[in-house]
Scaffold this motif. Sequence first.
Motif, PDB file in Angstrom:
ATOM      1  N   VAL A  59     -96.238   5.745-105.996  1.00  0.00           N
ATOM      2  CA  VAL A  59     -95.440   4.720-106.682  1.00  0.00           C
ATOM      3  C   VAL A  59     -95.055   5.205-108.071  1.00  0.00           C
ATOM      4  O   VAL A  59     -95.893   5.705-108.827  1.00  0.00           O
ATOM      5  N   HIS A  60     -93.782   5.036-108.400  1.00  0.00           N
ATOM      6  CA  HIS A  60     -93.283   5.390-109.732  1.00  0.00           C
ATOM      7  C   HIS A  60     -92.864   4.106-110.442  1.00  0.00           C
ATOM      8  O   HIS A  60     -92.167   3.268-109.854  1.00  0.00           O
ATOM      9  N   SER A  61     -93.282   3.902-111.674  1.00  0.00           N
ATOM     10  CA  SER A  61     -92.933   2.698-112.426  1.00  0.00           C
ATOM     11  C   SER A  61     -92.442   3.067-113.814  1.00  0.00           C
ATOM     12  O   SER A  61     -92.867   4.072-114.387  1.00  0.00           O
ATOM     13  N   PHE A  62     -91.561   2.228-114.356  1.00  0.00           N
ATOM     14  CA  PHE A  62     -91.025   2.469-115.693  1.00  0.00           C
ATOM     15  C   PHE A  62     -90.421   1.176-116.234  1.00  0.00           C
ATOM     16  O   PHE A  62     -90.069   0.271-115.478  1.00  0.00           O
ATOM     17  N   ALA A  63     -90.312   1.077-117.554  1.00  0.00           N
ATOM     18  CA  ALA A  63     -89.701  -0.076-118.217  1.00  0.00           C
ATOM     19  C   ALA A  63     -88.256   0.252-118.555  1.00  0.00           C
ATOM     20  O   ALA A  63     -87.914   1.413-118.802  1.00  0.00           O
ATOM     21  N   PHE A  64     -87.397  -0.777-118.611  1.00  0.00           N
ATOM     22  CA  PHE A  64     -85.984  -0.541-118.892  1.00  0.00           C
ATOM     23  C   PHE A  64     -85.320  -1.817-119.394  1.00  0.00           C
ATOM     24  O   PHE A  64     -85.852  -2.925-119.226  1.00  0.00           O
ATOM     25  N   ARG A  65     -84.138  -1.636-119.978  1.00  0.00           N
ATOM     26  CA  ARG A  65     -83.292  -2.772-120.353  1.00  0.00           C
ATOM     27  C   ARG A  65     -82.260  -3.052-119.270  1.00  0.00           C
ATOM     28  O   ARG A  65     -82.039  -4.197-118.896  1.00  0.00           O
ATOM     29  N   THR A  66     -81.597  -1.991-118.786  1.00  0.00           N
ATOM     30  CA  THR A  66     -80.562  -2.128-117.762  1.00  0.00           C
ATOM     31  C   THR A  66     -80.696  -0.999-116.757  1.00  0.00           C
ATOM     32  O   THR A  66     -80.863   0.166-117.134  1.00  0.00           O
ATOM     33  N   LEU A  67     -80.648  -1.351-115.478  1.00  0.00           N
ATOM     34  CA  LEU A  67     -80.757  -0.378-114.399  1.00  0.00           C
ATOM     35  C   LEU A  67     -79.657  -0.679-113.380  1.00  0.00           C
ATOM     36  O   LEU A  67     -79.582  -1.786-112.852  1.00  0.00           O
ATOM     37  N   THR A  68     -78.810   0.309-113.112  1.00  0.00           N
ATOM     38  CA  THR A  68     -77.739   0.153-112.124  1.00  0.00           C
ATOM     39  C   THR A  68     -78.138   0.876-110.847  1.00  0.00           C
ATOM     40  O   THR A  68     -78.550   2.033-110.884  1.00  0.00           O
ATOM     41  N   VAL A  69     -78.039   0.171-109.725  1.00  0.00           N
ATOM     42  CA  VAL A  69     -78.475   0.716-108.439  1.00  0.00           C
ATOM     43  C   VAL A  69     -77.314   0.691-107.454  1.00  0.00           C
ATOM     44  O   VAL A  69     -76.749  -0.368-107.173  1.00  0.00           O
ATOM     45  N   ARG A  70     -76.966   1.851-106.934  1.00  0.00           N
ATOM     46  CA  ARG A  70     -75.975   1.962-105.859  1.00  0.00           C
ATOM     47  C   ARG A  70     -76.717   2.289-104.570  1.00  0.00           C
ATOM     48  O   ARG A  70     -77.582   3.166-104.557  1.00  0.00           O
ATOM     49  N   VAL A  71     -76.379   1.595-103.512  1.00  0.00           N
ATOM     50  CA  VAL A  71     -77.046   1.775-102.222  1.00  0.00           C
ATOM     51  C   VAL A  71     -76.093   2.522-101.308  1.00  0.00           C
ATOM     52  O   VAL A  71     -75.053   1.982-100.901  1.00  0.00           O
ATOM     53  N   LEU A  72     -76.411   3.748-100.997  1.00  0.00           N
ATOM     54  CA  LEU A  72     -75.511   4.595-100.234  1.00  0.00           C
ATOM     55  C   LEU A  72     -75.431   4.128 -98.784  1.00  0.00           C
ATOM     56  O   LEU A  72     -76.454   3.876 -98.126  1.00  0.00           O
ATOM     57  N   GLY A  73     -74.201   3.988 -98.292  1.00  0.00           N
ATOM     58  CA  GLY A  73     -73.992   3.635 -96.897  1.00  0.00           C
ATOM     59  C   GLY A  73     -74.115   2.163 -96.578  1.00  0.00           C
ATOM     60  O   GLY A  73     -74.115   1.781 -95.397  1.00  0.00           O
ATOM     61  N   MET A  74     -74.238   1.303 -97.579  1.00  0.00           N
ATOM     62  CA  MET A  74     -74.371  -0.134 -97.332  1.00  0.00           C
ATOM     63  C   MET A  74     -73.418  -0.909 -98.227  1.00  0.00           C
ATOM     64  O   MET A  74     -73.368  -0.681 -99.435  1.00  0.00           O
ATOM     65  N   ARG A  75     -72.680  -1.831 -97.620  1.00  0.00           N
ATOM     66  CA  ARG A  75     -71.765  -2.673 -98.387  1.00  0.00           C
ATOM     67  C   ARG A  75     -72.445  -3.942 -98.882  1.00  0.00           C
ATOM     68  O   ARG A  75     -72.041  -4.505 -99.896  1.00  0.00           O
ATOM     69  N   LYS A  76     -73.443  -4.403 -98.137  1.00  0.00           N
ATOM     70  CA  LYS A  76     -74.201  -5.584 -98.524  1.00  0.00           C
ATOM     71  C   LYS A  76     -75.658  -5.379 -98.124  1.00  0.00           C
ATOM     72  O   LYS A  76     -75.953  -4.653 -97.177  1.00  0.00           O
ATOM     73  N   LEU A  77     -76.547  -6.037 -98.835  1.00  0.00           N
ATOM     74  CA  LEU A  77     -77.963  -5.954 -98.487  1.00  0.00           C
ATOM     75  C   LEU A  77     -78.695  -7.178 -99.018  1.00  0.00           C
ATOM     76  O   LEU A  77     -78.195  -7.894 -99.890  1.00  0.00           O
ATOM     77  N   LYS A  78     -79.897  -7.388 -98.470  1.00  0.00           N
ATOM     78  CA  LYS A  78     -80.713  -8.521 -98.891  1.00  0.00           C
ATOM     79  C   LYS A  78     -81.361  -8.231-100.239  1.00  0.00           C
ATOM     80  O   LYS A  78     -81.899  -7.146-100.459  1.00  0.00           O
ATOM     81  N   VAL A  79     -81.288  -9.213-101.133  1.00  0.00           N
ATOM     82  CA  VAL A  79     -81.931  -9.125-102.442  1.00  0.00           C
ATOM     83  C   VAL A  79     -82.741 -10.398-102.644  1.00  0.00           C
ATOM     84  O   VAL A  79     -82.219 -11.505-102.438  1.00  0.00           O
TER      85      VAL A  79
END
Length: 328
Positions: free
Chosen positions: A272-292
Amino acid sequence: MGATDLAGHAARQDTTAGGPPLFIVANAGSGQHDLRQTRETLSRVFGEAGREFHFVDTDGPGSVVTVAQAGARYAREAGGVVVSVGGDGTTNAVAQAAWDAGCTMAVLPQGTFNLFGREHGIAQDLETAARALLRARAEPVQVGEVNGRIFLVNASLGLYPQLLQDREAFKRRFGRHRWVAILSGLVTLFEWRRQLALEIELDGQSTLLTTPTLFVGNNRLQLERIGMESAVAERVGEGRLAALIAKPIGTGTMVWLMLKGAFGRLGEAEQVHSFAFRTLTVRVLGMRKLKVAADGEVGVMAPPLRFTVASRPLQLMLPREEDLVPVE
C-alpha cells in the motif's frame, strides 16, 4: 402554537427562545433507530429549551437528497441550521445541500459508524447530542470534493465501491447484521478480478499505475484506525486529503490487507502506498464511466476525476468544549 405544513414535507413546532431555528432531516433508514422515538426525543429536548424547530421528513432512503435540499433552503431563508439525523450517508446528503446553499448544518449521529460525528466530538447518544446542539457554535470544517460531489469521510473507486454496493444488496436480502456485512465482503473479495489502469497527476507530474482500488480520506479518525502512516494522517484536515493506493495483488493478499486495516496496521503493509495532497487528478484508461463512492453512497462518474479540498469549508455546529465527547 399550531402546526404548519412546510412544502408538504414537515410539521412545524414554533417557540420563543433565541438561537437559529433548526430544520431537521431525519432518515428512517439509518441504523436501527425508531423514527417516532427519535422525533419524540428531539421534540422534548428542543421544546423544553424553547427552541424553534421543524421536521423535514423523508419517506425513505431515496428521498433523503431531495428533502435535504429542501431543509437547506428553509435554513438559508430563515437564517437557521439544517440538522442531519442519521448515518454517514444521510450526513453526506445534508452536507452537500448545506454546502450548495451556503447555510450552516448540524449533525445528530444515528447510524452505525458515525465517523464524521465522532471525529468532531459529537455525542453518539441522541439526547446528549441534541442538548449539546442547543449550546453549539458554528465553525468552519474542511470537506473533500470529487467532480463537484462533496465528501466528509472518504471517496473511492474500484474495489471499495463494489464492496459497499454488494453489502447493501446482502443487507436487503438477509438483514442488517454484522455477519451479513462480513459475508458480503468476503464474497466480493473472492469474486473481484478487475485492476484499474490509472494515470494520476500530482503536483504537475503524471504517473501510470495499476491498482484494484483508490481510496481518498478526509477523516483523520478513520485513517488512524486503519493504521495509515501518522505523517500522512496528521495532515488531513489542514488543507490536505490523504490517498491510499494498493499495488496489483491477488485475492489472498487483499484479504490479508483488509485484516491489517481492521487491526489498525495497514500502514505497515508494503503493498500500500499513501500520501497527502491538495488536488489529485485521476484518469482511468479504457473506461468512460465508473463507480465512485462518497461517504458510503455509490454513484457513477465520468473521468477524469478531480479529488480536491473543497474551495470553501462547511459551516458546522460544533459542541462547546465542555460538551465534547472523547473519541472512542
